[in-house]
Scaffold this motif. Structure first.
Motif, PDB file in Angstrom:
ATOM      1  N   ASN A 141      36.860  42.055  32.608  1.00 25.15           N
ATOM      2  CA  ASN A 141      37.630  40.838  32.466  1.00 25.15           C
ATOM      3  C   ASN A 141      39.080  41.199  32.175  1.00 25.15           C
ATOM      4  O   ASN A 141      39.367  42.190  31.507  1.00 25.15           O
ATOM      5  CB  ASN A 141      37.077  39.980  31.330  1.00 25.15           C
ATOM      6  CG  ASN A 141      37.238  38.492  31.599  1.00 25.15           C
ATOM      7  OD1 ASN A 141      36.566  37.942  32.462  1.00 25.15           O
ATOM      8  ND2 ASN A 141      38.156  37.857  30.902  1.00 25.15           N
ATOM      9  N   GLY A 142      40.006  40.410  32.687  1.00 24.57           N
ATOM     10  CA  GLY A 142      41.412  40.669  32.414  1.00 24.57           C
ATOM     11  C   GLY A 142      41.972  41.788  33.273  1.00 24.57           C
ATOM     12  O   GLY A 142      41.412  42.183  34.288  1.00 24.57           O
ATOM     13  N   ASN A 158      43.321  42.159  38.223  1.00 25.76           N
ATOM     14  CA  ASN A 158      42.531  41.430  37.231  1.00 25.76           C
ATOM     15  C   ASN A 158      41.104  41.194  37.696  1.00 25.76           C
ATOM     16  O   ASN A 158      40.823  41.100  38.888  1.00 25.76           O
ATOM     17  CB  ASN A 158      43.189  40.083  36.935  1.00 25.76           C
ATOM     18  CG  ASN A 158      44.478  40.228  36.155  1.00 25.76           C
ATOM     19  OD1 ASN A 158      44.459  40.397  34.947  1.00 25.76           O
ATOM     20  ND2 ASN A 158      45.616  40.195  36.852  1.00 25.76           N
ATOM     21  N   ARG A 160      37.609  38.669  36.619  1.00 22.84           N
ATOM     22  CA  ARG A 160      37.126  37.501  35.895  1.00 22.84           C
ATOM     23  C   ARG A 160      35.621  37.473  36.011  1.00 22.84           C
ATOM     24  O   ARG A 160      35.077  37.388  37.112  1.00 22.84           O
ATOM     25  CB  ARG A 160      37.733  36.214  36.471  1.00 22.84           C
ATOM     26  CG  ARG A 160      37.428  34.995  35.596  1.00 22.84           C
ATOM     27  CD  ARG A 160      38.148  33.767  36.089  1.00 22.84           C
ATOM     28  NE  ARG A 160      37.509  33.229  37.277  1.00 22.84           N
ATOM     29  CZ  ARG A 160      37.833  32.052  37.818  1.00 22.84           C
ATOM     30  NH1 ARG A 160      38.812  31.340  37.306  1.00 22.84           N
ATOM     31  NH2 ARG A 160      37.221  31.638  38.903  1.00 22.84           N
ATOM     32  N   LYS A 161      34.967  37.637  34.865  1.00 23.06           N
ATOM     33  CA  LYS A 161      33.505  37.665  34.812  1.00 23.06           C
ATOM     34  C   LYS A 161      32.935  38.717  35.752  1.00 23.06           C
ATOM     35  O   LYS A 161      31.981  38.501  36.483  1.00 23.06           O
ATOM     36  CB  LYS A 161      32.928  36.297  35.138  1.00 23.06           C
ATOM     37  CG  LYS A 161      33.295  35.233  34.120  1.00 23.06           C
ATOM     38  CD  LYS A 161      32.659  33.888  34.456  1.00 23.06           C
ATOM     39  CE  LYS A 161      33.049  32.830  33.421  1.00 23.06           C
ATOM     40  NZ  LYS A 161      32.459  31.504  33.735  1.00 23.06           N
ATOM     41  N   TYR A 165      39.721  39.105  40.763  1.00 20.94           N
ATOM     42  CA  TYR A 165      40.279  37.762  40.815  1.00 20.94           C
ATOM     43  C   TYR A 165      41.774  37.826  40.578  1.00 20.94           C
ATOM     44  O   TYR A 165      42.240  38.496  39.678  1.00 20.94           O
ATOM     45  CB  TYR A 165      39.621  36.865  39.761  1.00 20.94           C
ATOM     46  CG  TYR A 165      39.737  35.391  40.083  1.00 20.94           C
ATOM     47  CD1 TYR A 165      38.732  34.735  40.780  1.00 20.94           C
ATOM     48  CD2 TYR A 165      40.866  34.666  39.712  1.00 20.94           C
ATOM     49  CE1 TYR A 165      38.827  33.395  41.096  1.00 20.94           C
ATOM     50  CE2 TYR A 165      40.975  33.317  40.026  1.00 20.94           C
ATOM     51  CZ  TYR A 165      39.956  32.678  40.716  1.00 20.94           C
ATOM     52  OH  TYR A 165      40.062  31.353  41.031  1.00 20.94           O
ATOM     53  N   ARG A 184      39.517  36.310  45.337  1.00 17.77           N
ATOM     54  CA  ARG A 184      38.749  35.260  44.668  1.00 17.77           C
ATOM     55  C   ARG A 184      37.307  35.713  44.607  1.00 17.77           C
ATOM     56  O   ARG A 184      36.606  35.717  45.617  1.00 17.77           O
ATOM     57  CB  ARG A 184      38.843  33.937  45.433  1.00 17.77           C
ATOM     58  CG  ARG A 184      40.147  33.196  45.221  1.00 17.77           C
ATOM     59  CD  ARG A 184      40.072  31.808  45.840  1.00 17.77           C
ATOM     60  NE  ARG A 184      41.331  31.093  45.732  1.00 17.77           N
ATOM     61  CZ  ARG A 184      41.545  29.882  46.219  1.00 17.77           C
ATOM     62  NH1 ARG A 184      40.561  29.244  46.858  1.00 17.77           N
ATOM     63  NH2 ARG A 184      42.717  29.296  46.090  1.00 17.77           N
ATOM     64  N   ASN A 185      36.907  36.146  43.448  1.00 17.17           N
ATOM     65  CA  ASN A 185      35.522  36.576  43.219  1.00 17.17           C
ATOM     66  C   ASN A 185      35.095  37.694  44.164  1.00 17.17           C
ATOM     67  O   ASN A 185      34.029  37.651  44.784  1.00 17.17           O
ATOM     68  CB  ASN A 185      34.559  35.393  43.342  1.00 17.17           C
ATOM     69  CG  ASN A 185      34.874  34.286  42.358  1.00 17.17           C
ATOM     70  OD1 ASN A 185      35.288  34.573  41.219  1.00 17.17           O
ATOM     71  ND2 ASN A 185      34.708  33.041  42.753  1.00 17.17           N
TER      72      ASN A 185
END
Length: 479
Positions: A141-142, A158, A160-161, A165, A184-185
Motif C-alpha cells: 500500500n502507498g 503506488n 492500493r490493497k 494504482y 488501475r488495479n
C-alpha cells in the motif's frame, strides 16, 4: 472551529514536515483536533468575540477569530501530541525477507497478525538500497521504490490493497526515464516488449530510449491499447501512428510480403543449388571418365593419385571445419565418399559427418543415420567403423531408456539416461537430451529436485548451442 477542518489543516502540516505517522498516531491526531475544536468553540477568547472572521494561521473560522498567540499554542499542543504519540507508538520497519507470506498476504514473523508498516531490502553484501515500501494489513500500500545495483532508481509508484494504482515511473540503468504512466488495479502480469507489466494500465503512457529520446506514446484503457498510438526510432523519426487494429493489418501485410520475398529467394537458391549440383555431378563424372582412362593406362599411378586427391579433399574439409564452415565441411566429406577413396579414409569421413551432426549441429537423427552408414558400408574391423558401432550402441541405449520409462520403471530409466549422458565420447546432442530427461525423471517421477537440479545445471554448463539448454534453464527457474 470545525474539527474536520482543523484535522485536515494539521494533517497537511504533518505531510509538509515529512513526519512518519503510524495509524494509531493518525487516530490520536484526529481525536486531538476534535477536542481542541470543542474547547475553543465553547470557550472563545473574550477579546476576539467582537472581531469579524478573517484569515488566522492555517485556517478561517466563520465563528471565531483566533489570536496569533492562541494559534501558536494550538499548533504547539497538536504537534506535541503528535510527536509524543509517535514516540509511544513508533513506525514499524522490517526487512521484507523477514516477513511470512500466507495466501498472498504478509505476516509478522512468529505472529498471526497481518503486517502494517515500512519494509526495506538491500543488495546482498552491501548497504545499497534495493527496495522500500509500505504494507497495510498484509498488502502493499502507498508509495514503493526500487533501486538498481548502481544506486539509481529503477522504478517508483503506488499500490492500493496490493495492486498497482496511480502513476508509476520506470528508469533505465543510466538514470534516463524509461516509462511513465498510471495503473488501475494492476496485478503485475502481462509483461510487454519493454519488460514492464501492462496489466491495469490506464490513460496515457510515454516510453523513452536510454538515450533520452521518446520511443512511444500509447493510451490504454483497462490494460488494453485504446485509440491511436505513436512510436519513434532512436533517431527521432516517427515509424508508426495509428490504432492497434491498423497496426495488426500493416503487420500482416508486411508478413505476407516478407513470406513472398522469402519464397522467391528460396526458389532462386534452389535453382542455383540444382545447377551447382548438376555441375558438380558433371565434374565428378568427367573426373571418373578421366580416371578410368588413366587407370587403364597406368593403374598404379591412378590409385596413387586418387589417394592424393582424397587426402587433399579431406584436408580441405578439415580446413572448412576449422574455419567454422560446418556445412562445407560435411559437403566436402560427402565428396570423399563418392571419389572411390580407400575404405580407411572413406569410413573416417563417414564417421566425422555423423560426429559433426551429433556434436556441432545438434541433429541427433542425422547423426544416427550417418553412423549407421559407417557401420554397414565398410569392413567391420576398421577403426572408424568400430567407432560408428560404439556410437550406435549409445543411441540404442537411449531407445532402451524410452521403453523402460514407458513401462513405468522410472529409476532404471533415469539410470540409463545418466549412463548415456555421462559416457565418454557420447555425442553432445545425445548427452544433452539424456541428462535433461534424467533430470526430468528425478524431478517429476522420483521427487528428487536436488538431483534434477544437478543434471539440469550440467546441461546448461556443458552443452551450449543445444535446444536442451533453454529447456534446462526453464526447469531451473521453475525449481
Amino acid at each position: 472551529l470545525n474539527g474536520n477542518y482543523l484535522y485536515l489543516q494539521t494533517w497537511l502540516m504533518v505531510i509538509a514536515q515529512e513526519v512518519p505517522v503510524d495509524p494509531i498516531v493518525h487516530l490520536c491526531l484526529k481525536w486531538s483536533c476534535w477536542g481542541l475544536s470543542n474547547y475553543f468553540n465553547h470557550y472563545p477568547h473574550p477579546k476576539d468575540l467582537s472581531k469579524s472572521p478573517a484569515m488566522s494561521g492555517l485556517f478561517v473560522s466563520p465563528h471565531l477569530y483566533l489570536h496569533s498567540s492562541v494559534m501558536k499554542k494550538t499548533l504547539l499542543i497538536i504537534t506535541s501530541l503528535l510527536f509524543i504519540t509517535s514516540a509511544i507508538f513508533p513506525q514499524s520497519k522490517i526487512n521484507i525477507n523477514d516477513l511470512v507470506e500466507l495466501d498472498g498476504k504478509m505476516y509478522r514473523p512468529s505472529s498471526d497478525k497481518l503486517y502494517s508498516g515500512i519494509v526495506y531490502n538491500s543488495y546482498t553484501g552491501t548497504v545499497e538500497k534495493k527496495l522500500e515500501g509500505f504494507y497495510r494489513n498484509g498488502l502493499k500500500n502507498g508509495e514503493w521504490t526500487w533501486w538498481n545495483v548502481l544506486g539509481g532508481i529503477d522504478s517508483t509508484g503506488n499500490f492500493r490493497k496490493g495492486l498497482l494504482y496511480g502513476q508509476w515511473k520506470f528508469y533505465h540503468s543510466n538514470g534516463q526515464l524509461k516509462a511513465r504512466g498510471s495503473y488501475r488495479n494492476g496485478d503485475g502480469t502481462n509483461r510487454d516488449e519493454y519488460g514492464l507489466t501492462a496489466h491495469g494500465r490506464h490513460g496515457k503512457w510515454i516510453f523513452w530510449y536510454d538515450s533520452g529520446s521518446k520511443s512511444a506514446e500509447i493510451s490504454y484503457k483497462n490494460g488494453e491499447i485504446d485509440g491511436v498510438w505513436t512510436s519513434w526510432n532512436e533517431q527521432g523519426e516517427k515509424v508508426w501512428e495509428g490504432t492497434l487494429e491498423e497496426y495488426k493489418i500493416a503487420e500482416e501485410e508486411a508478413k505476407l510480403k516478407a513470406e513472398k520475398e522469402a519464397r522467391l529467394i528460396a526458389e532462386e537458391v534452389a535453382r542455383l543449388a540444382e545447377e551447382a549440383r548438376l555441375a558438380e555431378e558433371a565434374r565428378l563424372a568427367e573426373e571418373a571418365r578421366l580416371a578410368e582412362e588413366a587407370r587403364k593406362a597406368k593403374a598404379e599411378n591412378a590409385i596413387a593419385q586418387r589417394a592424393v586427391d582424397c587426402q587433399a579433399k579431406y584436408d580441405e574439409s578439415q580446413a572448412a571445419y576449422e574455419a567454422g564452415n560446418l556445412e562445407a565441411n560435411i559437403a566436402l566429406k560427402r565428396e570423399i565418399l563418392g571419389m572411390g577413396c580407400d575404405e580407411e579414409l572413406s569410413s573416417k569421413a563417414q564417421y566425422y559427418i555423423g560426429w559433426t551432426y551429433g556434436n556441432k549441429l545438434f541433429d541427433m537423427d542425422a547423426a544416427r543415420a550417418e553412423y549407421l552408414k559407417g557401420a554397414n558400408n565398410y569392413t567391420s574391423n576398421l577403426k572408424y567403423v568400430e567407432k560408428c558401432v560404439e556410437k550406435l550402441a549409445l543411441y540404442k541405449k537411449n531407445d532402451e531408456a524410452e521403453v523402460v520409462y514407458k513401462a513405468g520403471d522410472f529409476a532404471k530409466a533415469a539410470a540409463l539416461r545418466e549412463e548415456v549422458g555421462l559416457t565418454k565420447g557420447c555425442d553432445r546432442v545425445l548427452a544433452a537430451k539424456n541428462l535433461y530427461q534424467a533430470g526430468y525423471i528425478h524431478q517429476k517421477r522420483l521427487n528428487n529436485n536436488a538431483k534434477a537440479k544437478t543434471l539440469y545445471e550440467a546441461v546448461v554448463i556443458y552443452f551450449s548451442g543445444s535446444r536442451w539448454v533453454d529447456m534446462a534453464k526453464q526447469k531451473l527457474a521453475d525449481l
